[in-house]
Enzyme design. Sequence first.
Site, PDB file in Angstrom:
ATOM      1  N   LEU A  36     -20.617   2.530 -15.024  1.00  0.00           N
ATOM      2  CA  LEU A  36     -20.069   1.782 -13.881  1.00  0.00           C
ATOM      3  C   LEU A  36     -18.970   2.558 -13.174  1.00  0.00           C
ATOM      4  O   LEU A  36     -18.717   2.360 -11.990  1.00  0.00           O
ATOM      5  CB  LEU A  36     -19.489   0.443 -14.361  1.00  0.00           C
ATOM      6  CG  LEU A  36     -20.487  -0.574 -14.916  1.00  0.00           C
ATOM      7  CD1 LEU A  36     -19.744  -1.710 -15.619  1.00  0.00           C
ATOM      8  CD2 LEU A  36     -21.357  -1.117 -13.799  1.00  0.00           C
ATOM      9  N   GLY A  37     -18.304   3.418 -13.914  1.00  0.00           N
ATOM     10  CA  GLY A  37     -17.225   4.189 -13.303  1.00  0.00           C
ATOM     11  C   GLY A  37     -16.602   5.091 -14.338  1.00  0.00           C
ATOM     12  O   GLY A  37     -16.876   4.954 -15.528  1.00  0.00           O
ATOM     13  N   ARG A  38     -15.793   6.022 -13.879  1.00  0.00           N
ATOM     14  CA  ARG A  38     -15.059   6.848 -14.835  1.00  0.00           C
ATOM     15  C   ARG A  38     -13.768   7.375 -14.229  1.00  0.00           C
ATOM     16  O   ARG A  38     -13.646   7.535 -13.032  1.00  0.00           O
ATOM     17  CB  ARG A  38     -15.931   7.972 -15.405  1.00  0.00           C
ATOM     18  CG  ARG A  38     -16.279   9.107 -14.464  1.00  0.00           C
ATOM     19  CD  ARG A  38     -16.827  10.320 -15.212  1.00  0.00           C
ATOM     20  NE  ARG A  38     -18.035  10.050 -15.990  1.00  0.00           N
ATOM     21  CZ  ARG A  38     -18.207  10.490 -17.248  1.00  0.00           C
ATOM     22  NH1 ARG A  38     -17.272  11.191 -17.841  1.00  0.00           N
ATOM     23  NH2 ARG A  38     -19.330  10.224 -17.884  1.00  0.00           N
ATOM     24  N   LYS A  40     -10.025   9.813 -15.626  1.00  0.00           N
ATOM     25  CA  LYS A  40      -9.695  11.020 -16.355  1.00  0.00           C
ATOM     26  C   LYS A  40      -9.945  10.869 -17.853  1.00  0.00           C
ATOM     27  O   LYS A  40     -10.461  11.767 -18.495  1.00  0.00           O
ATOM     28  CB  LYS A  40      -8.219  11.371 -16.126  1.00  0.00           C
ATOM     29  CG  LYS A  40      -8.051  12.782 -15.592  1.00  0.00           C
ATOM     30  CD  LYS A  40      -6.597  13.152 -15.419  1.00  0.00           C
ATOM     31  CE  LYS A  40      -6.428  14.003 -14.171  1.00  0.00           C
ATOM     32  NZ  LYS A  40      -5.269  13.644 -13.391  1.00  0.00           N
ATOM     33  N   ALA A  42     -11.238   7.809 -19.299  1.00  0.00           N
ATOM     34  CA  ALA A  42     -12.037   6.626 -19.611  1.00  0.00           C
ATOM     35  C   ALA A  42     -13.392   6.674 -18.917  1.00  0.00           C
ATOM     36  O   ALA A  42     -13.533   7.222 -17.835  1.00  0.00           O
ATOM     37  CB  ALA A  42     -11.289   5.368 -19.182  1.00  0.00           C
ATOM     38  N   VAL A  43     -14.387   6.122 -19.604  1.00  0.00           N
ATOM     39  CA  VAL A  43     -15.702   5.893 -19.010  1.00  0.00           C
ATOM     40  C   VAL A  43     -15.977   4.404 -19.145  1.00  0.00           C
ATOM     41  O   VAL A  43     -15.709   3.825 -20.200  1.00  0.00           O
ATOM     42  CB  VAL A  43     -16.809   6.675 -19.750  1.00  0.00           C
ATOM     43  CG1 VAL A  43     -18.147   6.501 -19.033  1.00  0.00           C
ATOM     44  CG2 VAL A  43     -16.461   8.142 -19.860  1.00  0.00           C
ATOM     45  N   LYS A  59     -15.096  -0.398 -21.534  1.00  0.00           N
ATOM     46  CA  LYS A  59     -14.244   0.730 -21.122  1.00  0.00           C
ATOM     47  C   LYS A  59     -13.914   1.566 -22.351  1.00  0.00           C
ATOM     48  O   LYS A  59     -13.202   1.127 -23.250  1.00  0.00           O
ATOM     49  CB  LYS A  59     -12.966   0.217 -20.449  1.00  0.00           C
ATOM     50  CG  LYS A  59     -12.042   1.324 -19.962  1.00  0.00           C
ATOM     51  CD  LYS A  59     -10.870   0.804 -19.127  1.00  0.00           C
ATOM     52  CE  LYS A  59     -10.015   1.963 -18.601  1.00  0.00           C
ATOM     53  NZ  LYS A  59      -8.872   1.493 -17.795  1.00  0.00           N
ATOM     54  N   ASP A 153      -0.630   0.687 -10.313  1.00  0.00           N
ATOM     55  CA  ASP A 153      -1.806   1.467  -9.906  1.00  0.00           C
ATOM     56  C   ASP A 153      -2.770   0.596  -9.095  1.00  0.00           C
ATOM     57  O   ASP A 153      -3.988   0.717  -9.221  1.00  0.00           O
ATOM     58  CB  ASP A 153      -2.495   2.044 -11.149  1.00  0.00           C
ATOM     59  CG  ASP A 153      -3.390   3.249 -10.831  1.00  0.00           C
ATOM     60  OD1 ASP A 153      -3.265   3.824  -9.727  1.00  0.00           O
ATOM     61  OD2 ASP A 153      -4.227   3.595 -11.681  1.00  0.00           O
TER      62      ASP A 153
HETATM   63  P1  ADP Z   1      -9.561   4.349 -15.137  1.00  0.00           P
HETATM   64  O1  ADP Z   1      -8.319   4.091 -15.912  1.00  0.00           O
HETATM   65  O2  ADP Z   1     -10.337   5.493 -15.653  1.00  0.00           O
HETATM   66  O3  ADP Z   1      -9.351   4.393 -13.649  1.00  0.00           O
HETATM   67  P2  ADP Z   1     -10.720   1.709 -14.725  1.00  0.00           P
HETATM   68  O4  ADP Z   1     -10.346   0.602 -15.637  1.00  0.00           O
HETATM   69  O5  ADP Z   1     -10.098   1.698 -13.372  1.00  0.00           O
HETATM   70  O6  ADP Z   1     -10.475   3.094 -15.475  1.00  0.00           O
HETATM   71  O7  ADP Z   1     -12.301   1.747 -14.569  1.00  0.00           O
HETATM   72  C1  ADP Z   1     -12.918   2.766 -13.810  1.00  0.00           C
HETATM   73  C2  ADP Z   1     -13.955   2.166 -12.878  1.00  0.00           C
HETATM   74  O8  ADP Z   1     -14.960   1.486 -13.648  1.00  0.00           O
HETATM   75  C3  ADP Z   1     -13.400   1.084 -11.936  1.00  0.00           C
HETATM   76  O9  ADP Z   1     -12.831   1.644 -10.781  1.00  0.00           O
HETATM   77  C4  ADP Z   1     -14.668   0.293 -11.648  1.00  0.00           C
HETATM   78  O10 ADP Z   1     -15.468   0.937 -10.679  1.00  0.00           O
HETATM   79  C5  ADP Z   1     -15.398   0.325 -12.992  1.00  0.00           C
HETATM   80  N1  ADP Z   1     -15.029  -0.867 -13.786  1.00  0.00           N
HETATM   81  C6  ADP Z   1     -13.940  -1.012 -14.554  1.00  0.00           C
HETATM   82  N2  ADP Z   1     -13.875  -2.221 -15.135  1.00  0.00           N
HETATM   83  C7  ADP Z   1     -14.977  -2.885 -14.715  1.00  0.00           C
HETATM   84  C8  ADP Z   1     -15.483  -4.220 -14.948  1.00  0.00           C
HETATM   85  N3  ADP Z   1     -14.831  -5.080 -15.716  1.00  0.00           N
HETATM   86  N4  ADP Z   1     -16.633  -4.566 -14.311  1.00  0.00           N
HETATM   87  C9  ADP Z   1     -17.289  -3.689 -13.530  1.00  0.00           C
HETATM   88  N5  ADP Z   1     -16.852  -2.438 -13.270  1.00  0.00           N
HETATM   89  C10 ADP Z   1     -15.725  -2.022 -13.852  1.00  0.00           C
HETATM   90 MG    MG Z   2      -8.908   2.915 -12.233  1.00  0.00          MG
END
Ligand code: ADP
Ligand code: MG
Length: 324
Positions: A36-38, A40, A42-43, A59, A153
Amino acid sequence: RRLDSRSGLSAGLLGEIQTPVSTEPMDSVYETTGELGRGKFAVVKRCVEKATGKVFAAKFLRKRRRGRDCRADVIHEMAVLEVARNNARVVNLHAAYETDHDIVLVLEYAAGGEIFDHCASDELLPEAQITRLIRQMLEGVHYLHQSNLVHLDLKPQNILLTSLSPPGDIKIVDFGLARRLGAVGELREILGTPEYVAPEILNYEPITTATDLWSVGVIAYMLVTGESPFAGDDKQETYLNVSQVNVDYSRENFSRVSELAVDFIRKLLVKAPEDRPSAAECMSHPWLWQQPQICLTPDLVPTRTGRERSCGTKWTAPPEDPED
Ligand code: ADP
Ligand code: MG
């Protein structure tokens, strides 16, 4: 880039969690499906709870970063999520697992993706949707601030939606940089992404709740105009734009929306933190309550989907209605 005296918990980190961190293999309970995202360290992957078919976002946070043990940072992120557990605007923490390399936070799934997609697209949201989302964001931010927490943030990538179309409700995520205020007096840290951070952060000045309100102003600007107000061609230029509060309010950028939108954003994007309104004060800005919605409390907000629900804070509309 980061000035950060991380001696134990003294830098405003929380250390106590209630959620058990299971060392059982996670894949006996969940099936992970896609990314869904990543970031530095975290994935985030979509996962399905096998027993129920319910979808979650997992996460995966690395415990070691740059050769340093960062387990305490992950525990802190969990603790912050627990403090905000009862607030509907903050993503819910469902469970946690630990592997050799990671701690995995199993989070409520926000199926609508990032509001970033509504900031950088040709089709911007209608004004009534933007104000609804900003009200929700302020509800969450107000709750955090009342709990003595600052997010630090807030940016369009960390504000998610429960559904995409029509846009659902917001969920604030990513509490990796969140801090508790008060514990050590002043917080001075370099954090966040230059485009979205307040001047006091760039100047190593004390961080307060007002720092988050700056970011709310940046997000509001982006939802309204589709442009990032301070982004320069390089980091240097961005820093300069932020510290000089160099913002383009020219009318063509704001032609879609009422004058009140500009007034709202102007009140937040001010250099002196003490001159910015609090989340509660922002809530009574007439832009957020203008027609076509006549609203007294979030419980009564009529939405197309009827999905808007109260988050427990009762807000009253500002006393004067400028539209009348
Ligand atoms: P980081 O600390 O690496 O920025 P995030 O918690 O912001 O981590 O998560 C990275 C990305 O993953 C988010 O910007 C979003 O796109 C996706 N994401 C995070 N949490 C969720 C969630 N609960 N549901 C759907 N997508 C998520
Ligand atoms: Mg983030």
